[in-house]
Design an enzyme around this catalytic site. Structure first.
Site, PDB file in Angstrom:
ATOM      1  N   ASP A  13      10.866  -4.960 -50.048  1.00 36.94           N
ATOM      2  CA  ASP A  13      12.027  -4.782 -50.089  1.00 36.94           C
ATOM      3  C   ASP A  13      12.738  -5.911 -51.140  1.00 36.94           C
ATOM      4  O   ASP A  13      13.380  -5.573 -52.085  1.00 36.94           O
ATOM      5  CB  ASP A  13      12.720  -4.878 -48.918  1.00 36.94           C
ATOM      6  CG  ASP A  13      12.609  -3.152 -48.073  1.00 36.94           C
ATOM      7  OD1 ASP A  13      11.809  -2.490 -48.629  1.00 36.94           O
ATOM      8  OD2 ASP A  13      12.631  -3.276 -46.834  1.00 36.94           O
ATOM      9  N   ARG A  93      19.339 -15.767 -37.470  1.00 38.69           N
ATOM     10  CA  ARG A  93      20.321 -15.482 -38.572  1.00 38.69           C
ATOM     11  C   ARG A  93      21.470 -16.498 -38.972  1.00 38.69           C
ATOM     12  O   ARG A  93      21.564 -16.732 -40.071  1.00 38.69           O
ATOM     13  CB  ARG A  93      21.200 -14.094 -38.281  1.00 38.69           C
ATOM     14  CG  ARG A  93      20.123 -12.675 -38.046  1.00 38.69           C
ATOM     15  CD  ARG A  93      18.970 -12.753 -39.035  1.00 38.69           C
ATOM     16  NE  ARG A  93      18.217 -11.616 -39.056  1.00 38.69           N
ATOM     17  CZ  ARG A  93      16.732 -11.605 -39.619  1.00 38.69           C
ATOM     18  NH1 ARG A  93      16.365 -12.615 -40.205  1.00 38.69           N
ATOM     19  NH2 ARG A  93      16.456 -10.352 -39.329  1.00 38.69           N
ATOM     20  N   ASP A 122      21.854  -7.272 -38.202  1.00 41.61           N
ATOM     21  CA  ASP A 122      21.768  -8.176 -39.038  1.00 41.61           C
ATOM     22  C   ASP A 122      22.531  -8.453 -40.073  1.00 41.61           C
ATOM     23  O   ASP A 122      23.097  -9.584 -40.691  1.00 41.61           O
ATOM     24  CB  ASP A 122      20.130  -8.355 -39.705  1.00 41.61           C
ATOM     25  CG  ASP A 122      19.162  -8.514 -38.559  1.00 41.61           C
ATOM     26  OD1 ASP A 122      19.688  -9.279 -37.482  1.00 41.61           O
ATOM     27  OD2 ASP A 122      18.010  -8.168 -38.425  1.00 41.61           O
TER      28      ASP A 122
END
Ligand code: ARG
Length: 427
Positions: A13, A93, A122
């Site tokens: 991705d 994160r 996220d």
């Protein structure tokens, strides 16, 4: 937008995203790969980033920072989301966002980018953390603004452009890993009634296949784990050792339907051997060293902090201040905990601490009892006073409010009851 720093995992991705960002927006793309352990760093990421057209590829080993600045504070707080999820993905994160912002500054970039979709937590975590640290940066998420390609389309897209792609077999799941845990979702797991297939798990053996139980001794100082089995061990290695031990014994499988920030319920499989063992041990040590009042108050703090971390609000004032309170409360949480790993369970079987509040002479039912039994009578007299007054004044509360029954209604007639009298003496 001229220059973008992309959070780059090295997977398909984000490799496609490098090229897509350049072509779509005509921007220069710098990639940032953050190694957080647990197998998150894939072989050859730099070469892949460059092959996809990145003008520069950063790789940062942030494992120790991750453990000391994010994982340990959450462990000290017992901050577990909805009583189940030890927040591995969520904790990573804010650290990645912090590094993105720093690289953006260093590179003179005006935007950062990430590969999250528009349905998950996220994206929210990256966006709000970035803007808390630098409100001037733009945040782009290719998946949210048109880069919606299927896996096959992505493979073709990469082939056409000579982008190296990682040699991994197509996983039926969406997976995120770091040293604190593995998160696995989608595919057949989307039916919450379906038993997770064996291939959903990678870090843990099936509990029924685990070897004979073993005990592991964990030493804490100020609420932070510092040693195993009598040996002092640095943070990353300590987590890794428990990861392997726990995984071997089938410890740390979690099957959870959780509430995402965006309002969706989602079914998630977690594997968190080290987190499961350390949370059990830490809670047990708090039980020994903290007062009843502190323990009760800390449960509220734990819940609140878990929500803040889950919702991406690590950099909020409330989160910082609660962490400061927790850190202070941990000054006496030092000692040793023995945990038994037994076919999937991690059960605390022993605890000791020089700062223990446990007093055997008060607790014992054997000889040496120092507790004053007679004074219990006076204590209960005063403790029970408000309840006696209430019962005397308001009587059988239920009756006055139209309830069908009251606590004072006779029960004996309704319950199987035997009554035994002594046999009459023979005449
Ligand atoms: N539901 C978890 C969270 O929001 C994990 C998400 C991780 N991503 C994944 N592809 N499994 O923190």
């Amino acid at each position: 937008m001229n220059k973008v720093v992309l959070a780059y995992s090295g997977g398909l991705d984000t490799s496609v995203a490098v090229a897509w960002l350049r072509e779509q927006f005509g921007v220069e793309v710098v990639t940032l790969t953050v190694d957080l352990g647990g197998g998150s760093l894939r072989q050859g990421v730099e070469a892949r980033a460059i092959s996809a057209g990145a003008s520069r590829a950063y790789v940062v080993d942030a494992r120790e920072r991750f453990v000391t600045d994010f994982v340990w504070p959450h462990l000290q707080a017992n901050a577990v989301y909805q009583g189940a999820y030890p927040l591995a993905t969520a904790l990573a994160r804010p650290l990645i966002a912090q590094l993105l912002v720093e690289v953006a500054k260093r590179e003179g970039a005006d935007a950062v980018a990430h590969g999250c979709t528009g349905k998950g937590n996220d994206q929210v975590r990256f966006d709000v953390a970035t803007h808390a640290l630098d409100p001037g940066l733009e945040v782009v998420a290719p998946m949210r603004v048109g880069m919606g390609l299927t896996r096959d389309q992505e493979i073709d897209y990469a082939a056409e452009r000579g982008i190296e792609i990682p040699i991994t077999k197509a996983s039926p799941y969406s997976i995120d890993v770091n040293l604190w845990g593995r998160s696995c979702e989608t595919g057949v797991l989307e039916d919450p009634w379906v038993t997770p297939p064996a291939d959903a798990y990678e870090w843990t053996v099936a509990p029924s296949d685990a070897p004979d139980p073993i005990d592991v001794l964990i030493e804490f100082e100020g609420g932070i784990p510092v040693g195993l089995d009598g040996e002092r061990i640095p943070p990353v290695e300590l987590v890794e050792r428990l990861h392997t031990l726990g995984g071997t014994h089938g410890v740390g499988r979690i099957d959870h339907v959780e509430d995402r920030l965006v309002g969706i319920k989602s079914r998630e499989i977690y594997e968190t051997p080290a987190a499961t063992i350390l949370h059990a041990a830490h809670r047990a040590l708090e039980g020994l060293t903290l007062s009843r009042d502190t323990l009760r108050f800390n449960r509220f703090v734990a819940d609140e902090l878990a929500r803040l971390i889950y919702d991406g609000l690590w950099f909020s004032a409330l989160s910082r201040d609660l962490r400061a309170y927790v850190a202070s409360s941990q000054r006496v949480v030092s000692g040793e905990i023995r945990v038994r790993l037994d076919h999937g369970s991690a059960i605390v079987v022993g605890r000791r601490s020089p700062l223990s509040l446990y007093d055997k002479s008060l607790a014992t039912y054997d000889e040496g009892d120092a507790f004053d039994h007679a004074s219990a009578v006076g204590f209960i007299e005063i403790f029970g006073l408000p309840l006696r007054v209430e019962a005397a004044r308001h009587g059988a509360v239920g009756k006055h409010h139209g309830a069908a029954w009251a606590w004072t209604d006779p029960l004996l007639a309704d319950l199987p009851t035997t009554v035994t009298d002594p046999k009459p003496a023979a005449v």
